[in-house]
Structure formats: structure tokens, C-alpha cells
Design a protein around this motif. Structure first.
Motif, PDB file in Angstrom:
ATOM      1  N   SER A 131       0.815  -1.206   0.000  1.00 43.63           N
ATOM      2  CA  SER A 131       0.000   0.000   0.000  1.00 43.63           C
ATOM      3  C   SER A 131       0.857   1.269   0.000  1.00 43.63           C
ATOM      4  O   SER A 131       0.339   2.368   0.184  1.00 43.63           O
ATOM      5  N   GLY A 132       2.177   1.104  -0.194  1.00 42.10           N
ATOM      6  CA  GLY A 132       3.056   2.267  -0.299  1.00 42.10           C
ATOM      7  C   GLY A 132       3.760   2.658   0.973  1.00 42.10           C
ATOM      8  O   GLY A 132       4.365   3.723   1.038  1.00 42.10           O
ATOM      9  N   LEU A 133       3.690   1.837   2.013  1.00 48.28           N
ATOM     10  CA  LEU A 133       4.365   2.123   3.274  1.00 48.28           C
ATOM     11  C   LEU A 133       5.493   1.120   3.492  1.00 48.28           C
ATOM     12  O   LEU A 133       5.318   0.115   4.171  1.00 48.28           O
ATOM     13  N   PRO A 134       6.655   1.376   2.920  1.00 45.65           N
ATOM     14  CA  PRO A 134       7.755   0.420   3.031  1.00 45.65           C
ATOM     15  C   PRO A 134       8.319   0.366   4.439  1.00 45.65           C
ATOM     16  O   PRO A 134       8.291   1.365   5.160  1.00 45.65           O
ATOM     17  N   PRO A 135       8.816  -0.802   4.840  1.00 45.74           N
ATOM     18  CA  PRO A 135       9.437  -0.904   6.167  1.00 45.74           C
ATOM     19  C   PRO A 135      10.696  -0.042   6.230  1.00 45.74           C
ATOM     20  O   PRO A 135      11.415   0.111   5.245  1.00 45.74           O
ATOM     21  N   ASN A 158      13.468  -0.572   7.678  1.00 42.16           N
ATOM     22  CA  ASN A 158      14.743  -1.287   7.735  1.00 42.16           C
ATOM     23  C   ASN A 158      15.144  -1.929   6.407  1.00 42.16           C
ATOM     24  O   ASN A 158      16.093  -2.698   6.363  1.00 42.16           O
ATOM     25  N   VAL A 159      14.445  -1.617   5.335  1.00 44.94           N
ATOM     26  CA  VAL A 159      14.760  -2.230   4.048  1.00 44.94           C
ATOM     27  C   VAL A 159      15.182  -1.156   3.053  1.00 44.94           C
ATOM     28  O   VAL A 159      14.454  -0.189   2.826  1.00 44.94           O
ATOM     29  N   TRP A 160      16.366  -1.339   2.487  1.00 46.16           N
ATOM     30  CA  TRP A 160      16.859  -0.471   1.420  1.00 46.16           C
ATOM     31  C   TRP A 160      16.727  -1.241   0.116  1.00 46.16           C
ATOM     32  O   TRP A 160      16.969  -2.444   0.078  1.00 46.16           O
ATOM     33  N   ILE A 161      16.376  -0.546  -0.949  1.00 45.02           N
ATOM     34  CA  ILE A 161      16.235  -1.200  -2.250  1.00 45.02           C
ATOM     35  C   ILE A 161      17.160  -0.513  -3.240  1.00 45.02           C
ATOM     36  O   ILE A 161      17.198   0.716  -3.323  1.00 45.02           O
ATOM     37  N   GLY A 162      17.902  -1.329  -3.973  1.00 44.28           N
ATOM     38  CA  GLY A 162      18.826  -0.774  -4.942  1.00 44.28           C
ATOM     39  C   GLY A 162      18.856  -1.591  -6.209  1.00 44.28           C
ATOM     40  O   GLY A 162      18.240  -2.654  -6.308  1.00 44.28           O
ATOM     41  N   THR A 163      19.573  -1.064  -7.176  1.00 44.38           N
ATOM     42  CA  THR A 163      19.775  -1.768  -8.426  1.00 44.38           C
ATOM     43  C   THR A 163      21.173  -1.471  -8.941  1.00 44.38           C
ATOM     44  O   THR A 163      21.768  -0.457  -8.578  1.00 44.38           O
ATOM     45  N   ALA A 198      10.059   2.597  -1.167  1.00 38.51           N
ATOM     46  CA  ALA A 198      11.238   2.292  -0.353  1.00 38.51           C
ATOM     47  C   ALA A 198      11.592   3.495   0.496  1.00 38.51           C
ATOM     48  O   ALA A 198      11.383   4.629   0.087  1.00 38.51           O
ATOM     49  N   ARG A 199      12.118   3.233   1.680  1.00 37.06           N
ATOM     50  CA  ARG A 199      12.610   4.320   2.534  1.00 37.06           C
ATOM     51  C   ARG A 199      13.913   4.871   1.974  1.00 37.06           C
ATOM     52  O   ARG A 199      14.170   6.061   2.025  1.00 37.06           O
ATOM     53  N   VAL A 200      14.775   3.984   1.472  1.00 39.09           N
ATOM     54  CA  VAL A 200      16.041   4.376   0.871  1.00 39.09           C
ATOM     55  C   VAL A 200      16.211   3.605  -0.428  1.00 39.09           C
ATOM     56  O   VAL A 200      16.036   2.390  -0.455  1.00 39.09           O
ATOM     57  N   ARG A 201      16.517   4.342  -1.484  1.00 42.94           N
ATOM     58  CA  ARG A 201      16.824   3.722  -2.768  1.00 42.94           C
ATOM     59  C   ARG A 201      18.284   4.018  -3.085  1.00 42.94           C
ATOM     60  O   ARG A 201      18.739   5.143  -2.892  1.00 42.94           O
ATOM     61  N   PHE A 202      18.998   3.010  -3.593  1.00 43.50           N
ATOM     62  CA  PHE A 202      20.399   3.235  -3.900  1.00 43.50           C
ATOM     63  C   PHE A 202      20.770   2.611  -5.238  1.00 43.50           C
ATOM     64  O   PHE A 202      20.078   1.728  -5.747  1.00 43.50           O
TER      65      PHE A 202
END
Length: 135
Positions: free
Chosen positions: A4-8, A10-15, A35-39
Motif C-alpha cells: 500500500s506504499g508504506l515500506p518498512p 529497515n529495508v533499502w532497495i537498490g539496483t 522504499a525508505r532508501v533507494r540506492f
């Protein structure tokens, strides 16, 4: 809640984006993922990359935490390593600095795993004064 668009928190997502073609393909998908943090992992960096930090997605405010929050830059190492041009890394550091995005230059390219190829340690901070120091 993630769907629903509320990411945890403690999770970072990157590519991984090793060149411009991969950046153009993958960054829009990353930005569309809650995502809270994208890298970005720009390693092994195999070509010049324009991150377009101010234009990837007009509906997303590209500030830390809202767009790309962190960029890792590194060359390839090991036997058969393809060279990374230092100007490519310098360009990414400058793009990140201008956009207020954290940047970590991990290593340049070299043929021995775990070693740096082109820049002696004593010149590292002189080359990349705005990037994190390598170990």
C-alpha cells in the motif's frame, strides 16, 4: 503495508547500473518501488552514466529519501577486469554532490581482487575529495 506504499524502515532497495543503457532501463523501476532508501550500485562501472537525478521522475521529489539516496561507484577487479575510466567516476561524484545525494567511491578497476588499480592510496582523497574514503 508495503504494497500500500508504506515500506518498512529497515529495508533499502537498490539496483545495479553499470552503464547508461542499464541506468535508463532500471532506475525508473527503482523509483516506482516504494522504499525508505533507494540506492544505485554503479559497479562494475563499464561506461559513462548520466544519473539524471533531477529528471528521472517528475512526480517524485528527488531529495534524500524520496528518490535516489545513495550511489556506490566502483570498477571491476580480478583477472580480465574491464577498465573504469576515472572521469566516469568523477562525473558521478559531481552529479551526486550537486544533487545532495550520498556517494561512496568503493574502488577503481584493477586486475588483482581486493586491490585498487589506478590510484595509489595517498592520492585517493585528492582525486575524490567529495566521496567517502576507501579502506
Amino acid at each position: 503495508s508495503w504494497l500500500s506504499g508504506l515500506p518498512p524502515s529497515n529495508v533499502w532497495i537498490g539496483t545495479t547500473v553499470e552503464d547508461q543503457r542499464r541506468a535508463d532501463e532500471r532506475i525508473p523501476h527503482l523509483l516506482a518501488t516504494p522504499a525508505r532508501v533507494r540506492f544505485l550500485s554503479c559497479e562494475p562501472m563499464l561506461g559513462e552514466i548520466d544519473l539524471k537525478l533531477d529528471t528521472w521522475s517528475p512526480e517524485i521529489e528527488l531529495e534524500r529519501g524520496d528518490g535516489i539516496g545513495w550511489v556506490i561507484v566502483g570498477g571491476e577487479s580480478g583477472p580480465g577486469a574491464r577498465p573504469m575510466q576515472l572521469e566516469w567516476a568523477r562525473s558521478l561524484v559531481e552529479q551526486c554532490k550537486n544533487a545532495g545525494v550520498a556517494c561512496f567511491v568503493k574502488q577503481d578497476s584493477g586486475r588483482m581482487p581486493g586491490t585498487q588499480g589506478q590510484i595509489p592510496n595517498e592520492l585517493w582523497l585528492k582525486e575524490f575529495p567529495d566521496a567517502a574514503q576507501r579502506s
